[in-house]
Design a protein around this motif. Structure first.
Motif, PDB file in Angstrom:
ATOM      1  N   ASN A  91      56.576 -50.162 -58.490  1.00 49.99           N
ATOM      2  CA  ASN A  91      57.798 -49.501 -58.048  1.00 49.99           C
ATOM      3  C   ASN A  91      57.567 -47.996 -57.940  1.00 49.99           C
ATOM      4  OD1 ASN A  91      60.322 -51.543 -58.152  1.00 49.99           O
ATOM      5  ND2 ASN A  91      58.864 -52.100 -59.767  1.00 49.99           N
ATOM      6  N   GLU A  92      58.033 -47.405 -56.852  1.00 50.15           N
ATOM      7  CA  GLU A  92      57.793 -45.988 -56.598  1.00 50.15           C
ATOM      8  C   GLU A  92      58.661 -45.099 -57.491  1.00 50.15           C
ATOM      9  OE1 GLU A  92      58.493 -45.287 -52.493  1.00 50.15           O
ATOM     10  OE2 GLU A  92      56.690 -46.365 -51.819  1.00 50.15           O
ATOM     11  N   ALA A 110      59.417 -43.203 -64.125  1.00 46.29           N
ATOM     12  CA  ALA A 110      60.067 -44.161 -65.021  1.00 46.29           C
ATOM     13  C   ALA A 110      61.516 -43.779 -65.308  1.00 46.29           C
ATOM     14  CB  ALA A 110      59.271 -44.260 -66.324  1.00 46.29           C
ATOM     15  N   LYS A 111      61.811 -42.489 -65.380  1.00 45.30           N
ATOM     16  CA  LYS A 111      63.180 -42.063 -65.684  1.00 45.30           C
ATOM     17  C   LYS A 111      64.179 -42.507 -64.616  1.00 45.30           C
ATOM     18  CE  LYS A 111      62.731 -37.417 -63.636  1.00 45.30           C
ATOM     19  NZ  LYS A 111      63.671 -37.626 -62.516  1.00 45.30           N
ATOM     20  N   ASP A 112      63.659 -42.765 -63.389  1.00 45.53           N
ATOM     21  CA  ASP A 112      64.540 -43.194 -62.300  1.00 45.53           C
ATOM     22  C   ASP A 112      65.073 -44.611 -62.518  1.00 45.53           C
ATOM     23  OD1 ASP A 112      63.902 -40.785 -61.065  1.00 45.53           O
ATOM     24  OD2 ASP A 112      62.239 -41.666 -59.943  1.00 45.53           O
ATOM     25  N   TYR A 113      64.454 -45.350 -63.430  1.00 50.67           N
ATOM     26  CA  TYR A 113      64.817 -46.761 -63.624  1.00 50.67           C
ATOM     27  C   TYR A 113      65.482 -47.021 -64.972  1.00 50.67           C
ATOM     28  CZ  TYR A 113      61.896 -47.372 -59.522  1.00 50.67           C
ATOM     29  OH  TYR A 113      61.372 -47.289 -58.251  1.00 50.67           O
ATOM     30  N   LYS A 123      63.463 -52.776 -58.210  1.00 51.71           N
ATOM     31  CA  LYS A 123      63.530 -53.514 -56.950  1.00 51.71           C
ATOM     32  C   LYS A 123      62.405 -54.536 -56.783  1.00 51.71           C
ATOM     33  CE  LYS A 123      67.060 -51.011 -55.848  1.00 51.71           C
ATOM     34  NZ  LYS A 123      68.412 -51.590 -56.010  1.00 51.71           N
ATOM     35  N   ASN A 124      61.208 -54.209 -57.284  1.00 48.56           N
ATOM     36  CA  ASN A 124      60.039 -55.069 -57.051  1.00 48.56           C
ATOM     37  C   ASN A 124      59.545 -55.712 -58.343  1.00 48.56           C
ATOM     38  OD1 ASN A 124      59.888 -54.211 -54.279  1.00 48.56           O
ATOM     39  ND2 ASN A 124      58.990 -52.290 -55.010  1.00 48.56           N
TER      40      ASN A 124
END
Length: 353
Positions: free
Chosen positions: A109-110, A113-116, A123-124
């Motif tokens: 995943n692009e 880590a903080k984005d998730y 998503k993937n």
């Protein structure tokens, strides 16, 4: 849920057979993330099946896992190997297991880590990942979250792609855990159970697992008739059942407040839960009374006065982190939880610690 599990003393020896069937090609390595406490411990490390470009990365578990640490590990793995890994294998306690889950997600995943950090943002599907706990209690081996401290919050990557594809539960691997750590991680499981079983999210599925985990915790920490080997086995299964219970419900006040302590002061998760829970008679009277009994029976002294010299600004940081965990508070106190747990009330609780 974790789709494949093996259990039993000596089951760690099945690792070569398990992972080799998942190798993509000879250039796609298996990366073993291993607690550095096992570095030089040939009893364990000599049984890790390294082939081709496989690699062991030793990681300290002295601090809570961070989003920045996940990003650094992902970059290290990508730059060190030509092909994407065949799999990530985490060997250690909750810190190593959470890092392994997060790294496996971020390899596909692009972004950072903080984005998730949050619910269902991934998503993937992650790369194949295996969890092998060497200490029992956190439930990280079975949960659908990976708890990370980010630049602004402490919050898990909670998704259907987070759980391990395979878990190996070998009680032999927990035999040398120091007593204090054994107690703190075991109490993480115990507190999971209390918070789940008394929460508003409780349902028949989570209740069945939570009740069994609670029974096993009582055996381990209150019943002196069990041997050390029996306690190792029972706590490993309590951790599993406790993790399953909160996967289908939620935790509560102690965990929310512990996240604040961890974010600001770096307090490890298990001991943080214990420090907080020791002051929560108002919310979990029977559970706290039993906790104090367990603490006394096992001669455990908790750290005190860790919040004694904090500024108002520092209290505000902890309060903001804790109150951001809305599902935990709703599970504990109901839909109108914010009328009960005000910032002023939360600060008064932290001041007891």
């Amino acid at each position: 849920m974790v789709s494949r599990v093996v259990y039993g003393r000596g089951s760690f020896n099945q690792l070569p057979e398990i992972v080799e069937s998942k190798r993509v090609n000879t250039k796609a390595p298996f990366i073993y993330l291993v607690d550095e406490v096992f570095k030089g411990n040939s009893w364990l490390t000599s049984r890790i099946p390294l082939s081709y470009n496989d690699e062991i990365i030793y990681i300290s578990a002295n601090e809570e896992p961070k989003t920045s640490q996940v990003d650094e590990l992902v970059e290290q793995i990508i730059l060190s190997h030509q092909d994407k890994p065949s799999g990530i294998i985490g060997i250690g306690g909750g810190t190593l297991l959470d890092l392994s889950k997060a790294v496996s997600i971020m390899l596909t995943n692009e972004g950072e880590a903080k984005d998730y950090q949050g619910w269902d943002l991934v998503k993937n599907p992650a790369v194949y990942h295996v969890g092998i706990p060497t200490i029992s209690g956190t439930g990280a081996e079975v949960s659908r979250t990976t708890v990370l401290t980010g630049p602004e919050k402490k919050l898990g990557i909670n998704s259907d792609y987070t759980p391990f594809d395979q878990v190996i539960l070998d009680p032999d691997l927990t035999k040398d855990v120091p007593k204090q750590q054994w107690f703190y991680t075991g109490m993480d499981c115990y507190i999971h159970c209390i918070e789940s079983l008394q929460g508003t999210y409780l349902n028949a599925f989570s209740k069945s697992y939570g009740e069994k985990a609670l029974e096993l915790c009582k055996n381990v920490f209150l019943d002196t008739s069990f041997s050390e080997e029996e306690k190792q086995e029972q706590l490993m299964m309590a951790s599993w059942h406790g993790g399953m219970s909160i996967a289908y419900s939620q935790v509560g006040v102690a965990h929310a407040m512990s996240y604040g302590l961890s974010f600001l002061l770096g307090v490890k998760h298990g001991v943080g839960n214990c420090i907080v829970f020791d002051h929560l008679e108002e919310f979990y009277p029977e559970g706290v009374a039993l906790f104090k009994e367990m603490k006394q029976l096992n001669n455990i002294q908790l750290p005190k006065n860790i919040c004694a010299n904090l500024t108002d600004e520092e209290y505000d940081i902890m309060i903001k982190v804790a109150l951001s965990l809305k599902p935990l508070w709703e599970n504990a106190l109901g839909k109108k939880w914010d009328q009960i747990m005000t910032p002023k009330k939360l600060k008064s609780l932290y001041q007891l610690m």
